[in-house]
Scaffold this active site. Structure first.
Site, PDB file in Angstrom:
ATOM      1  N   LYS A 164       0.867  -1.177   0.000  1.00  0.00           N
ATOM      2  CA  LYS A 164       0.000   0.000   0.000  1.00  0.00           C
ATOM      3  C   LYS A 164       0.898   1.219   0.000  1.00  0.00           C
ATOM      4  O   LYS A 164       1.853   1.297   0.775  1.00  0.00           O
ATOM      5  CB  LYS A 164      -0.888  -0.051   1.244  1.00  0.00           C
ATOM      6  CG  LYS A 164      -1.496   1.262   1.697  1.00  0.00           C
ATOM      7  CD  LYS A 164      -2.560   1.006   2.748  1.00  0.00           C
ATOM      8  CE  LYS A 164      -2.581   2.054   3.831  1.00  0.00           C
ATOM      9  NZ  LYS A 164      -3.558   1.720   4.902  1.00  0.00           N
ATOM     10  N   LYS A 166       0.914   5.510   0.187  1.00  0.00           N
ATOM     11  CA  LYS A 166       0.106   6.676   0.525  1.00  0.00           C
ATOM     12  C   LYS A 166       0.123   7.645  -0.657  1.00  0.00           C
ATOM     13  O   LYS A 166       1.174   7.825  -1.300  1.00  0.00           O
ATOM     14  CB  LYS A 166       0.682   7.364   1.767  1.00  0.00           C
ATOM     15  CG  LYS A 166       0.572   6.520   3.034  1.00  0.00           C
ATOM     16  CD  LYS A 166      -0.871   6.441   3.506  1.00  0.00           C
ATOM     17  CE  LYS A 166      -0.953   5.801   4.894  1.00  0.00           C
ATOM     18  NZ  LYS A 166      -2.338   5.763   5.393  1.00  0.00           N
ATOM     19  N   ASP A 241     -11.915   3.478   5.216  1.00  0.00           N
ATOM     20  CA  ASP A 241     -11.188   3.390   6.492  1.00  0.00           C
ATOM     21  C   ASP A 241     -11.859   4.377   7.452  1.00  0.00           C
ATOM     22  O   ASP A 241     -12.793   4.019   8.189  1.00  0.00           O
ATOM     23  CB  ASP A 241      -9.700   3.715   6.235  1.00  0.00           C
ATOM     24  CG  ASP A 241      -8.851   3.837   7.496  1.00  0.00           C
ATOM     25  OD1 ASP A 241      -9.395   3.791   8.608  1.00  0.00           O
ATOM     26  OD2 ASP A 241      -7.605   4.010   7.384  1.00  0.00           O
ATOM     27  N   LYS A 265     -10.255  -1.195  11.765  1.00  0.00           N
ATOM     28  CA  LYS A 265      -9.263  -0.865  12.793  1.00  0.00           C
ATOM     29  C   LYS A 265      -9.962  -0.944  14.140  1.00  0.00           C
ATOM     30  O   LYS A 265     -11.008  -0.302  14.341  1.00  0.00           O
ATOM     31  CB  LYS A 265      -8.717   0.550  12.585  1.00  0.00           C
ATOM     32  CG  LYS A 265      -7.794   0.670  11.375  1.00  0.00           C
ATOM     33  CD  LYS A 265      -7.277   2.078  11.210  1.00  0.00           C
ATOM     34  CE  LYS A 265      -6.351   2.177   9.998  1.00  0.00           C
ATOM     35  NZ  LYS A 265      -6.054   3.578   9.653  1.00  0.00           N
ATOM     36  N   GLY A 293      -3.760  -0.634  10.368  1.00  0.00           N
ATOM     37  CA  GLY A 293      -2.798  -0.387  11.440  1.00  0.00           C
ATOM     38  C   GLY A 293      -2.715   1.090  11.770  1.00  0.00           C
ATOM     39  O   GLY A 293      -3.118   1.935  10.968  1.00  0.00           O
TER      40      GLY A 293
HETATM   41  O1  OSB Z   1      -4.818   5.314   7.083  1.00  0.00           O
HETATM   42  O2  OSB Z   1      -4.183   3.328   7.390  1.00  0.00           O
HETATM   43  C1  OSB Z   1      -4.052   4.534   7.635  1.00  0.00           C
HETATM   44  C2  OSB Z   1      -1.019   5.097   9.890  1.00  0.00           C
HETATM   45  C3  OSB Z   1      -1.464   6.131  10.669  1.00  0.00           C
HETATM   46  C4  OSB Z   1      -2.716   6.649  10.441  1.00  0.00           C
HETATM   47  C5  OSB Z   1      -3.529   6.124   9.420  1.00  0.00           C
HETATM   48  C6  OSB Z   1      -3.086   5.070   8.646  1.00  0.00           C
HETATM   49  C7  OSB Z   1      -1.794   4.577   8.858  1.00  0.00           C
HETATM   50  C8  OSB Z   1      -1.189   3.537   8.051  1.00  0.00           C
HETATM   51  C9  OSB Z   1      -0.073   2.757   8.684  1.00  0.00           C
HETATM   52  O3  OSB Z   1      -1.464   3.332   6.886  1.00  0.00           O
HETATM   53  C10 OSB Z   1      -0.402   1.347   8.974  1.00  0.00           C
HETATM   54  C11 OSB Z   1       0.664   0.723   9.819  1.00  0.00           C
HETATM   55  O4  OSB Z   1       1.701   0.351   9.264  1.00  0.00           O
HETATM   56  O5  OSB Z   1       0.475   0.605  11.051  1.00  0.00           O
HETATM   57 MG    MG Z   2      -6.101   4.284   5.810  1.00  0.00          MG
END
Ligand code: OSB
Ligand code: MG
Length: 371
Positions: A164, A166, A241, A265, A293
């Site tokens: 994934k 960003k 999400d 989550k 996560g």
């Molecule tokens: O949107 O999934 C998310 C981390 C902090 C806040 C939001 C997100 C994330 C991650 C990291 O994508 C996931 C991880 O490696 O813990």
């Molecule tokens: Mg996310």
């Protein structure tokens, strides 16, 4: 047999990340997380509040979580007789929002219940449908495209089953095109953390050509209806999400066709009871889910592993090895990922790892015992 929580210990710890993590809403260099220890009959259960350091992912942050847990959740949980951990969420359902703070306590009671029963947490929550879970990684926005390519290569070589990345306006189409050129066949997805609006619909439609598994949370954190319109215009499935904070919202989003996939989550939905309900509603509608996560310490990571054993967690999650985040984790052994990109679900009672108490103590910023 019922049980009472006699004591709750709140600890805030500070853990510097090995590498900064950048999303569309900002950069994180170090985590400040609140750990929750609940104690009954000399047995401890542990939980982690997954709120960030600032109210940018959702409305919560470390300090708000501390206050909510201390002043609103703990008084409703202490000395109350519970027949099961699934009742904890009912004690705090009058609190508006703040699911990560309430959830941090809730998951600690599930861990306690599992330890009292002498069973792994995965089994206690009704999971344990698999002995190992499939892992992906979440890679933040980088300083340059070559740097991103290098990171992806490292993780693909380590065995992770999906990548994934960003995205945000300006770090999207051209970057993904470059990634696809280098890795034509990997399972790839993009997470925007609410960085776009419906005005960007043409830009987002361009992403259809890259064969992404899904686009995660492209539009506003609280906007399901706009996602309906976007999903109708896209071939790529949308994964929600931020928008999904309850099973009710999950059902609404699914019925309105706002998404084809849901990221669950624990913190965002307020703990295991609601996470299981989101899972069930998605399963009934044939919508696959995966475990998200929040840059957790080993304790939150262990809870995510347990959650990922529920049957409908059929896609690789963002649950990855401790060493991707920390020079040293607060659990022992650290969470490790096999060359096939899997984590073996622990079989010891509770969340299944030992806490490294000496190391944990060295990270404490503040501590408060409530009884
Ligand atoms: O949107 O999934 C998310 C981390 C902090 C806040 C939001 C997100 C994330 C991650 C990291 O994508 C996931 C991880 O490696 O813990
Ligand atoms: Mg996310």
């Amino acid at each position: 047999m019922g049980f009472q929580i006699e004591r709750i210990v709140l600890r805030q710890i500070r853990m510097p990340l090995l590498h900064f993590f950048e999303t569309s809403f900002g950069r994180t260099y170090e985590r400040h997380m609140v750990l929750i220890e609940v104690i009954s009959d000399g047995i401890s259960g542990w939980g982690e509040v997954t709120a960030g350091e600032n109210p940018f992912y959702n409305e919560e942050w470390t300090d708000s979580a501390w206050l909510i847990a201390r002043d609103y959740v703990a008084p409703r949980v202490l000395k109350h007789t519970f027949d099961s951990a699934s009742q904890v969420a009912d004690r705090t359902s009058h609190i508006r929002g703040h699911h990560m703070a309430t959830g941090g306590v809730e998951v600690a009671v599930w861990d306690l219940e599992a330890r009292r029963a002498g069973v792994p947490l995965a089994k206690q929550i009704g999971g344990a449908s698999r002995a190992e879970i499939a892992c992906g990684v979440s890679i933040g926005i980088q300083e340059s495209v070559p740097q991103l390519i290098k990171k992806i290569e490292t993780e693909v070589n380590a065995g992770y089953q999906r990548i994934k990345m960003k995205i945000k306006p300006g770090w999207d189409i051209d970057v993904i095109r470059e990634v696809r050129k280098n890795f034509p066949n990997i399972r790839l997805m993009a997470d925007a953390n609410s960085a776009y609006t419906l005005n960007d619909i043409d830009r987002l439609k361009c992403l259809d050509e890259f064969n992404l598994m899904m686009i995660e949370q492209p539009l506003a954190h609280d906007e399901i209806i706009d996602h309906v319109q976007l999903q109708a215009a896209l071939k790529t499935p949308i994964c929600l999400d931020e928008c999904i904070r309850s099973a009710h919202q999950a059902e609404q989003a699914i019925r309105m066709k706002a998404c084809g996939i849901i990221n669950i989550k624990l913190g965002r939905v307020g703990g295991f009871r609601e996470a299981k309900r989101v899972h069930d509603v998605a399963q009934q509608h044939g919508i696959p889910v995966w475990c998200g996560g929040m840059l957790e310490s080993g304790i939150g990571r262990a809870h995510n592993i347990a959650l990922s054993t529920l049957a409908n967690f059929v896609l690789p999650g963002d649950v990855s090895a401790s060493k991707r985040y920390w020079a040293r984790d607060i659990i022992s052994p650290a969470v490790e990922v096999s060359p096939q990109g899997t984590i073996t679900v622990p079989t010891k009672p509770g969340f299944g790892y030992d806490i490294d108490h000496d190391f944990l103590r060295s990270l404490i910023v503040r501590e408060e015992t409530l009884s």
